[in-house]
Motif scaffolding. Structure first.
Motif, mmCIF file in Angstrom:
data_model
loop_
_atom_site.group_PDB
_atom_site.id
_atom_site.type_symbol
_atom_site.label_atom_id
_atom_site.label_comp_id
_atom_site.label_asym_id
_atom_site.label_seq_id
_atom_site.Cartn_x
_atom_site.Cartn_y
_atom_site.Cartn_z
ATOM 1 N N ARG A 18 0.836 -1.208 0.000
ATOM 2 C CA ARG A 18 0.000 0.000 0.000
ATOM 3 C C ARG A 18 0.869 1.257 0.000
ATOM 4 O O ARG A 18 0.558 2.242 -0.668
ATOM 5 N N GLU A 21 2.186 1.708 -3.516
ATOM 6 C CA GLU A 21 1.101 2.151 -4.398
ATOM 7 C C GLU A 21 0.817 3.639 -4.208
ATOM 8 O O GLU A 21 0.693 4.391 -5.178
ATOM 9 N N ALA A 22 0.725 4.090 -2.964
ATOM 10 C CA ALA A 22 0.426 5.498 -2.693
ATOM 11 C C ALA A 22 1.571 6.408 -3.136
ATOM 12 O O ALA A 22 1.347 7.556 -3.509
ATOM 13 N N ASP A 28 -3.022 9.214 -5.942
ATOM 14 C CA ASP A 28 -2.605 9.289 -4.542
ATOM 15 C C ASP A 28 -1.645 10.457 -4.336
ATOM 16 O O ASP A 28 -1.766 11.206 -3.365
ATOM 17 N N TRP A 32 -1.229 13.870 -1.219
ATOM 18 C CA TRP A 32 -0.275 13.984 -0.121
ATOM 19 C C TRP A 32 0.963 14.826 -0.424
ATOM 20 O O TRP A 32 1.701 15.191 0.489
ATOM 21 N N TYR A 134 -1.336 10.364 5.215
ATOM 22 C CA TYR A 134 -2.279 10.015 4.159
ATOM 23 C C TYR A 134 -2.409 8.497 4.029
ATOM 24 O O TYR A 134 -3.519 7.958 3.994
ATOM 25 N N VAL A 135 -1.293 7.797 3.960
ATOM 26 C CA VAL A 135 -1.337 6.342 3.789
ATOM 27 C C VAL A 135 -2.026 5.690 4.977
ATOM 28 O O VAL A 135 -2.869 4.807 4.800
ATOM 29 N N SER A 138 -5.757 6.421 4.715
ATOM 30 C CA SER A 138 -6.406 5.740 3.596
ATOM 31 C C SER A 138 -6.337 4.226 3.761
ATOM 32 O O SER A 138 -7.260 3.522 3.382
#
Length: 148
Positions: A18, A21-22, A28, A32, A134-135, A138
């Protein structure tokens, strides 16, 4: 140009997949990639391969200032490392490593000569900290939604 390098890091309470990915997905990145709430990143482009381009538009929300941060990827090792050369020739390398139940993200970048080392470190660290928040927010939301 200086040869001095600056290191920033954070540990994020989310799986490495994840976090990666972000860090690499334009949708994404725009959520951020700014150091404070009075800035934004209205657009991002990612061609995630060696020789591919990266571009993120950075703007003050009041419209007083903005710039394009551009780079070319020199290393892409999924879930492990990304390195790029910025348009001014400086380089940066970010690594991703498992850290308990989370992921440690470390960036080492070449300093520039216009701003103090402390200002550069603080600015890049603020963006990385914003990325971590953010991560984590989310990732928690996705878990509530049953994942992706």
């Amino acid at each position: 140009m200086t040869n001095q390098q600056i290191t920033i890091a954070t540990t994020i309470a989310a799986p490495i997949e994840r976090v990666w990915e972000a860090y690499t997905t334009p949708g994404d990145i725009t959520r951020w990639n700014f150091a404070s709430d009075d800035w934004c990143c209205p657009s991002a482009e990612v061609d995630l391969k060696v020789g591919g381009g990266y571009k993120a538009r950075m703007e003050a929300k009041d419209g007083s200032f903005g710039f394009d941060f551009e780079a070319v990827y020199e290393e892409v090792e999924p879930y492990k490392a990304i390195a790029f050369a910025m348009s001014d020739g400086r380089k940066a390398r970010t690594t991703f490593e498992a850290a308990g139940k989370g992921t440690k993200v470390t960036t080492i970048f070449d300093a520039e000569t216009q701003n103090s080392i402390d200002m550069q470190r603080d600015g890049w660290q603020a963006i990385l900290d914003n990325f971590g928040r953010y991560v984590e927010s989310s990732a928690g939301h996705e878990q509530l939604q049953g994942g992706r």
